[in-house]
Design a protein around this motif. Structure first.
Motif, PDB file in Angstrom:
ATOM      1  N   SER A   1      76.940  43.323 -32.180  1.00 17.70           N
ATOM      2  CA  SER A   1      77.661  44.526 -31.750  1.00 17.70           C
ATOM      3  C   SER A   1      76.694  45.551 -31.173  1.00 17.70           C
ATOM      4  O   SER A   1      76.984  46.178 -30.145  1.00 17.70           O
ATOM      5  CB  SER A   1      78.423  45.149 -32.919  1.00 17.70           C
ATOM      6  OG  SER A   1      79.421  44.295 -33.383  1.00 17.70           O
ATOM      7  N   LEU A   2      75.567  45.727 -31.814  1.00 18.67           N
ATOM      8  CA  LEU A   2      74.567  46.650 -31.280  1.00 18.67           C
ATOM      9  C   LEU A   2      73.979  46.134 -29.976  1.00 18.67           C
ATOM     10  O   LEU A   2      73.610  46.919 -29.101  1.00 18.67           O
ATOM     11  CB  LEU A   2      73.464  46.886 -32.313  1.00 18.67           C
ATOM     12  CG  LEU A   2      73.878  47.692 -33.540  1.00 18.67           C
ATOM     13  CD1 LEU A   2      72.763  47.701 -34.567  1.00 18.67           C
ATOM     14  CD2 LEU A   2      74.283  49.094 -33.154  1.00 18.67           C
ATOM     15  N   GLY A   3      73.905  44.821 -29.822  1.00 14.26           N
ATOM     16  CA  GLY A   3      73.394  44.246 -28.582  1.00 14.26           C
ATOM     17  C   GLY A   3      74.318  44.456 -27.403  1.00 14.26           C
ATOM     18  O   GLY A   3      73.872  44.491 -26.248  1.00 14.26           O
ATOM     19  N   THR A   4      75.610  44.616 -27.659  1.00 11.35           N
ATOM     20  CA  THR A   4      76.548  44.837 -26.551  1.00 11.35           C
ATOM     21  C   THR A   4      76.335  46.201 -25.900  1.00 11.35           C
ATOM     22  O   THR A   4      76.817  46.430 -24.798  1.00 11.35           O
ATOM     23  CB  THR A   4      78.016  44.728 -27.017  1.00 11.35           C
ATOM     24  OG1 THR A   4      78.272  45.699 -28.014  1.00 11.35           O
ATOM     25  CG2 THR A   4      78.323  43.341 -27.530  1.00 11.35           C
ATOM     26  N   TRP A   5      75.650  47.086 -26.588  1.00 10.72           N
ATOM     27  CA  TRP A   5      75.330  48.393 -26.006  1.00 10.72           C
ATOM     28  C   TRP A   5      74.580  48.212 -24.694  1.00 10.72           C
ATOM     29  O   TRP A   5      74.843  48.902 -23.712  1.00 10.72           O
ATOM     30  CB  TRP A   5      74.505  49.184 -27.009  1.00 10.72           C
ATOM     31  CG  TRP A   5      73.947  50.458 -26.499  1.00 10.72           C
ATOM     32  CD1 TRP A   5      72.751  50.639 -25.876  1.00 10.72           C
ATOM     33  CD2 TRP A   5      74.565  51.733 -26.531  1.00 10.72           C
ATOM     34  NE1 TRP A   5      72.585  51.951 -25.545  1.00 10.72           N
ATOM     35  CE2 TRP A   5      73.685  52.651 -25.935  1.00 10.72           C
ATOM     36  CE3 TRP A   5      75.782  52.189 -27.020  1.00 10.72           C
ATOM     37  CZ2 TRP A   5      73.988  53.993 -25.817  1.00 10.72           C
ATOM     38  CZ3 TRP A   5      76.065  53.531 -26.902  1.00 10.72           C
ATOM     39  CH2 TRP A   5      75.185  54.420 -26.304  1.00 10.72           C
ATOM     40  N   LEU A   6      73.641  47.276 -24.665  1.00 12.50           N
ATOM     41  CA  LEU A   6      72.814  47.059 -23.483  1.00 12.50           C
ATOM     42  C   LEU A   6      73.407  46.062 -22.495  1.00 12.50           C
ATOM     43  O   LEU A   6      73.211  46.190 -21.299  1.00 12.50           O
ATOM     44  CB  LEU A   6      71.429  46.553 -23.906  1.00 12.50           C
ATOM     45  CG  LEU A   6      70.629  47.503 -24.786  1.00 12.50           C
ATOM     46  CD1 LEU A   6      69.363  46.816 -25.248  1.00 12.50           C
ATOM     47  CD2 LEU A   6      70.319  48.769 -24.047  1.00 12.50           C
ATOM     48  N   THR A   7      74.090  45.059 -22.997  1.00 11.10           N
ATOM     49  CA  THR A   7      74.477  43.949 -22.133  1.00 11.10           C
ATOM     50  C   THR A   7      75.896  44.026 -21.606  1.00 11.10           C
ATOM     51  O   THR A   7      76.195  43.410 -20.587  1.00 11.10           O
ATOM     52  CB  THR A   7      74.321  42.620 -22.885  1.00 11.10           C
ATOM     53  OG1 THR A   7      75.184  42.625 -24.018  1.00 11.10           O
ATOM     54  CG2 THR A   7      72.903  42.409 -23.309  1.00 11.10           C
ATOM     55  N   SER A   8      76.773  44.729 -22.260  1.00 12.11           N
ATOM     56  CA  SER A   8      78.197  44.622 -21.935  1.00 12.11           C
ATOM     57  C   SER A   8      78.859  45.971 -21.750  1.00 12.11           C
ATOM     58  O   SER A   8      79.692  46.388 -22.563  1.00 12.11           O
ATOM     59  CB  SER A   8      78.923  43.840 -23.029  1.00 12.11           C
ATOM     60  OG  SER A   8      78.341  42.596 -23.211  1.00 12.11           O
ATOM     61  N   ASN A   9      78.476  46.689 -20.723  1.00 11.60           N
ATOM     62  CA  ASN A   9      79.201  47.895 -20.337  1.00 11.60           C
ATOM     63  C   ASN A   9      79.242  48.929 -21.460  1.00 11.60           C
ATOM     64  O   ASN A   9      80.297  49.418 -21.832  1.00 11.60           O
ATOM     65  CB  ASN A   9      80.615  47.517 -19.894  1.00 11.60           C
ATOM     66  CG  ASN A   9      81.228  48.557 -19.015  1.00 11.60           C
ATOM     67  OD1 ASN A   9      80.544  49.404 -18.488  1.00 11.60           O
ATOM     68  ND2 ASN A   9      82.527  48.467 -18.851  1.00 11.60           N
ATOM     69  N   LEU A  10      78.066  49.252 -21.995  1.00 10.50           N
ATOM     70  CA  LEU A  10      77.938  50.215 -23.082  1.00 10.50           C
ATOM     71  C   LEU A  10      78.789  49.845 -24.294  1.00 10.50           C
ATOM     72  O   LEU A  10      79.392  50.698 -24.952  1.00 10.50           O
ATOM     73  CB  LEU A  10      78.292  51.631 -22.618  1.00 10.50           C
ATOM     74  CG  LEU A  10      77.335  52.283 -21.634  1.00 10.50           C
ATOM     75  CD1 LEU A  10      77.875  53.627 -21.214  1.00 10.50           C
ATOM     76  CD2 LEU A  10      75.956  52.415 -22.214  1.00 10.50           C
ATOM     77  N   GLY A  11      78.787  48.568 -24.619  1.00 10.67           N
ATOM     78  CA  GLY A  11      79.545  48.126 -25.791  1.00 10.67           C
ATOM     79  C   GLY A  11      81.037  48.256 -25.613  1.00 10.67           C
ATOM     80  O   GLY A  11      81.755  48.529 -26.566  1.00 10.67           O
ATOM     81  N   GLY A  12      81.533  48.011 -24.402  1.00  9.00           N
ATOM     82  CA  GLY A  12      82.967  48.135 -24.163  1.00  9.00           C
ATOM     83  C   GLY A  12      83.428  49.565 -24.246  1.00  9.00           C
ATOM     84  O   GLY A  12      84.441  49.861 -24.881  1.00  9.00           O
ATOM     85  N   PHE A  13      82.680  50.451 -23.577  1.00 13.78           N
ATOM     86  CA  PHE A  13      82.978  51.889 -23.576  1.00 13.78           C
ATOM     87  C   PHE A  13      83.015  52.439 -25.006  1.00 13.78           C
ATOM     88  O   PHE A  13      83.881  53.224 -25.360  1.00 13.78           O
ATOM     89  CB  PHE A  13      84.286  52.203 -22.855  1.00 13.78           C
ATOM     90  CG  PHE A  13      84.278  51.799 -21.424  1.00 13.78           C
ATOM     91  CD1 PHE A  13      83.435  52.408 -20.517  1.00 13.78           C
ATOM     92  CD2 PHE A  13      85.105  50.786 -20.976  1.00 13.78           C
ATOM     93  CE1 PHE A  13      83.426  52.034 -19.194  1.00 13.78           C
ATOM     94  CE2 PHE A  13      85.097  50.410 -19.648  1.00 13.78           C
ATOM     95  CZ  PHE A  13      84.259  51.023 -18.756  1.00 13.78           C
ATOM     96  N   PHE A  14      82.088  52.006 -25.844  1.00 12.62           N
ATOM     97  CA  PHE A  14      81.902  52.441 -27.224  1.00 12.62           C
ATOM     98  C   PHE A  14      83.012  51.981 -28.165  1.00 12.62           C
ATOM     99  O   PHE A  14      82.831  51.997 -29.365  1.00 12.62           O
ATOM    100  CB  PHE A  14      81.753  53.959 -27.338  1.00 12.62           C
ATOM    101  CG  PHE A  14      80.629  54.514 -26.532  1.00 12.62           C
ATOM    102  CD1 PHE A  14      79.311  54.290 -26.896  1.00 12.62           C
ATOM    103  CD2 PHE A  14      80.880  55.267 -25.398  1.00 12.62           C
ATOM    104  CE1 PHE A  14      78.276  54.802 -26.147  1.00 12.62           C
ATOM    105  CE2 PHE A  14      79.843  55.782 -24.643  1.00 12.62           C
ATOM    106  CZ  PHE A  14      78.540  55.541 -25.019  1.00 12.62           C
TER     107      PHE A  14
END
Length: 152
Positions: free
Chosen positions: A88-101
């Motif tokens: 989940s923390l990795g999605t911050w960088l890879t996936s559009n800011l973690g799915g818009f937070f």
């Protein structure tokens, strides 16, 4: 055919849900699905492109998979929840800011709920039920106190 008081789909689902960290797994899976859906957003909506390679799609899929595995394999919930927090923390960088937070927050909260779940807890008693039991205990104690006062 009439059903008994504890037969049917709803009580069976409640019993199944009580034996696993249901809300934690569900929130983690929903967070992964939300991050996957935001990857399909148009370029006008996307705030941060990030690494659009394999990692952009792999991390939300792992989030979704960890959520489902928490639901169907609760014995390994600690491992899946730790992996869920990291992914989940990795999605911050890879996936559009973690799915818009939103996906990031759902994944973190779901993983924390799954990590903190204890399987052998007794069901919680509602405040209303505790109050009724206390009133019933007082009603039983009053006549006993009166009889004790008469005999003394």
């Amino acid at each position: 055919m009439p059903r008994g008081p504890r037969e049917g789909v709803r009580p069976a689902f409640r019993q199944w849900r009580a034996g696993r960290p249901f809300w934690g797994g569900l929130l983690l899976a929903l967070g992964g699905a939300e991050v996957l859906l935001t990857l399909k957003a148009s370029l006008d909506v996307i705030l941060h492109v990030g690494m659009q390679g394999l990692a952009g799609y792999l991390l939300p899929v792992v989030m979704l998979l960890c959520g489902v595995l928490i639901l169907f394999n609760p014995a390994q919930r600690l491992f899946y929840s730790v992996i869920g927090v990291l992914v989940s923390l990795g999605t911050w960088l890879t996936s559009n800011l973690g799915g818009f937070f939103i996906g990031l927050a759902l994944g973190l909260v779901g993983s924390c709920l799954a990590f903190g779940w204890l399987p052998d807890q007794e069901p919680r008693v509602s405040r209303r039920r505790r109050r009724k039991e206390a009133q019933a205990a007082k009603a039983v104690a009053r006549p006993l106190e009166r009889e004790a006062g008469r005999t003394a």
